[in-house]
Design a protein around this motif. Structure first.
Motif, PDB file in Angstrom:
ATOM      1  N   ALA A   1       7.743 -14.656 -12.694  1.00  0.00           N
ATOM      2  CA  ALA A   1       8.683 -15.204 -11.653  1.00  0.00           C
ATOM      3  C   ALA A   1       7.845 -16.202 -10.784  1.00  0.00           C
ATOM      4  N   THR A   2       9.190 -17.416 -10.584  1.00  0.00           N
ATOM      5  CA  THR A   2       9.146 -18.457  -9.529  1.00  0.00           C
ATOM      6  C   THR A   2       9.588 -18.368  -8.301  1.00  0.00           C
ATOM      7  N   VAL A   3       9.031 -17.764  -7.408  1.00  0.00           N
ATOM      8  CA  VAL A   3       9.715 -17.505  -6.551  1.00  0.00           C
ATOM      9  C   VAL A   3       9.735 -18.343  -5.040  1.00  0.00           C
ATOM     10  N   LYS A   4      11.316 -19.099  -5.177  1.00  0.00           N
ATOM     11  CA  LYS A   4      11.586 -19.698  -4.217  1.00  0.00           C
ATOM     12  C   LYS A   4      11.502 -19.957  -2.108  1.00  0.00           C
ATOM     13  N   LEU A   5      11.622 -21.215  -1.674  1.00  0.00           N
ATOM     14  CA  LEU A   5      11.796 -20.090   0.069  1.00  0.00           C
ATOM     15  C   LEU A   5      13.665 -21.033   0.114  1.00  0.00           C
TER      16      LEU A   5
ATOM     17  N   HIS B   1       0.795  -1.436   0.047  1.00  0.00           N
ATOM     18  CA  HIS B   1      -0.075   0.284  -0.226  1.00  0.00           C
ATOM     19  C   HIS B   1       0.790   1.358  -0.370  1.00  0.00           C
ATOM     20  N   PHE B   2       1.158   2.212  -0.797  1.00  0.00           N
ATOM     21  CA  PHE B   2       1.417   2.982  -0.905  1.00  0.00           C
ATOM     22  C   PHE B   2       0.582   4.770  -0.808  1.00  0.00           C
ATOM     23  N   PRO B   3       1.493   5.464  -0.125  1.00  0.00           N
ATOM     24  CA  PRO B   3       0.690   6.784   0.176  1.00  0.00           C
ATOM     25  C   PRO B   3       0.032   7.698  -0.968  1.00  0.00           C
ATOM     26  N   GLY B   4      -1.396   7.556  -0.424  1.00  0.00           N
ATOM     27  CA  GLY B   4      -2.170   7.824  -2.026  1.00  0.00           C
ATOM     28  C   GLY B   4      -2.893   6.903  -2.123  1.00  0.00           C
ATOM     29  N   GLY B   5      -3.111   5.975  -2.442  1.00  0.00           N
ATOM     30  CA  GLY B   5      -3.137   4.889  -2.120  1.00  0.00           C
ATOM     31  C   GLY B   5      -3.726   3.893  -3.450  1.00  0.00           C
ATOM     32  N   ARG B   6      -2.571   4.160  -3.803  1.00  0.00           N
ATOM     33  CA  ARG B   6      -1.771   2.833  -5.013  1.00  0.00           C
ATOM     34  C   ARG B   6      -1.621   2.381  -4.082  1.00  0.00           C
ATOM     35  N   THR B   7      -1.894   0.452  -4.813  1.00  0.00           N
ATOM     36  CA  THR B   7      -1.496  -0.427  -4.053  1.00  0.00           C
ATOM     37  C   THR B   7      -1.319  -1.433  -5.534  1.00  0.00           C
ATOM     38  N   THR B   8      -0.218  -2.148  -5.379  1.00  0.00           N
ATOM     39  CA  THR B   8       0.166  -3.523  -5.595  1.00  0.00           C
ATOM     40  C   THR B   8       0.040  -4.861  -4.986  1.00  0.00           C
ATOM     41  N   THR B   9      -0.472  -5.720  -5.744  1.00  0.00           N
ATOM     42  CA  THR B   9      -0.550  -6.875  -5.271  1.00  0.00           C
ATOM     43  C   THR B   9      -0.377  -8.085  -6.034  1.00  0.00           C
ATOM     44  N   ASN B  10       1.048  -8.960  -5.172  1.00  0.00           N
ATOM     45  CA  ASN B  10       1.366 -10.402  -6.276  1.00  0.00           C
ATOM     46  C   ASN B  10       0.929 -11.154  -5.472  1.00  0.00           C
ATOM     47  N   THR B  11      -0.066 -12.282  -6.471  1.00  0.00           N
ATOM     48  CA  THR B  11      -0.031 -13.634  -5.597  1.00  0.00           C
ATOM     49  C   THR B  11       0.857 -14.803  -5.895  1.00  0.00           C
ATOM     50  N   PHE B  12       1.201 -15.973  -5.518  1.00  0.00           N
ATOM     51  CA  PHE B  12       2.213 -16.595  -5.592  1.00  0.00           C
ATOM     52  C   PHE B  12       2.103 -17.567  -5.424  1.00  0.00           C
ATOM     53  N   THR B  13       2.563 -19.275  -5.714  1.00  0.00           N
ATOM     54  CA  THR B  13       2.503 -20.202  -4.742  1.00  0.00           C
ATOM     55  C   THR B  13       4.042 -20.156  -4.932  1.00  0.00           C
ATOM     56  N   VAL B  14       4.985 -20.616  -3.330  1.00  0.00           N
ATOM     57  CA  VAL B  14       6.320 -20.996  -3.260  1.00  0.00           C
ATOM     58  C   VAL B  14       6.500 -22.067  -4.766  1.00  0.00           C
ATOM     59  N   GLY B  15       7.604 -22.141  -5.639  1.00  0.00           N
ATOM     60  CA  GLY B  15       8.118 -23.248  -5.744  1.00  0.00           C
ATOM     61  C   GLY B  15       7.106 -23.283  -7.449  1.00  0.00           C
ATOM     62  N   LYS B  16       6.207 -22.297  -7.829  1.00  0.00           N
ATOM     63  CA  LYS B  16       5.704 -21.816  -8.799  1.00  0.00           C
ATOM     64  C   LYS B  16       5.450 -20.781  -9.849  1.00  0.00           C
ATOM     65  N   GLU B  17       5.271 -21.015 -10.129  1.00  0.00           N
ATOM     66  CA  GLU B  17       5.595 -19.874 -11.665  1.00  0.00           C
ATOM     67  C   GLU B  17       4.157 -19.147 -12.061  1.00  0.00           C
ATOM     68  N   ALA B  18       4.341 -17.879 -11.500  1.00  0.00           N
ATOM     69  CA  ALA B  18       3.251 -16.304 -10.916  1.00  0.00           C
ATOM     70  C   ALA B  18       3.607 -15.049 -12.131  1.00  0.00           C
TER      71      ALA B  18
END
Length: 132
Positions: free
Chosen positions: A86-90, A57-74
């Motif tokens: 990208a694929t998020v790894k742990l 959440h950025f000041p001024g009301g802008r938001t960015t959302t990333n939804t992902f599952t570890v190990g799967k491309e998103a």
């Protein structure tokens, strides 16, 4: 369970290191650089096992959302608003993502959210304190 990092929470920007060098390195336009400097971003993380919803959440009301599952491309969105996959790894309790022009890690350390982005040897560190 042991080995599962508890990322869930709401975190408010506390401080950063090397911001200017990093955003110049990744080619962020100057108006975005100014907007992001000492920006009181609130990061909200919902973790359900390996599934994450990561909202900034950025000041001024802008938001960015990333939804992902570890190990799967998103489908993800960068710091500067570029879309990519990208694929998020742990790794060692840290979430690791390879962005188009930087590598990003996030971890919970001492109750704080610590995010580190590295681009061609420039390391940007952002720390946020837990507020909820």
């Amino acid at each position: 369970p042991k080995g599962t990092m508890a990322f869930t929470g709401k975190y408010e920007f506390e401080g950063d290191e090397n911001y200017d060098a990093f955003v110049q390195k990744i080619g962020l336009p100057s108006e975005k650089i100014e907007m992001g400097r000492n920006c009181k971003i609130v990061t909200e993380v919902v973790q359900n096992g390996n599934d994450f919803t990561w909202t900034q959440h950025f000041p001024g009301g802008r938001t960015t959302t990333n939804t992902f599952t570890v190990g799967k491309e998103a489908d993800m969105e960068t710091f500067g608003g570029r879309k990519f996959q990208a694929t998020v790894k742990l790794e060692d309790g840290k979430l690791v993502a390879e962005f188009p022009n930087y590598r990003h890690t996030a971890e919970i350390s001492g109750g704080k959210l610590v995010e580190i982005s590295t681009s061609s040897g420039v390391v940007y560190k952002r720390t946020s304190k837990k507020i909820a």
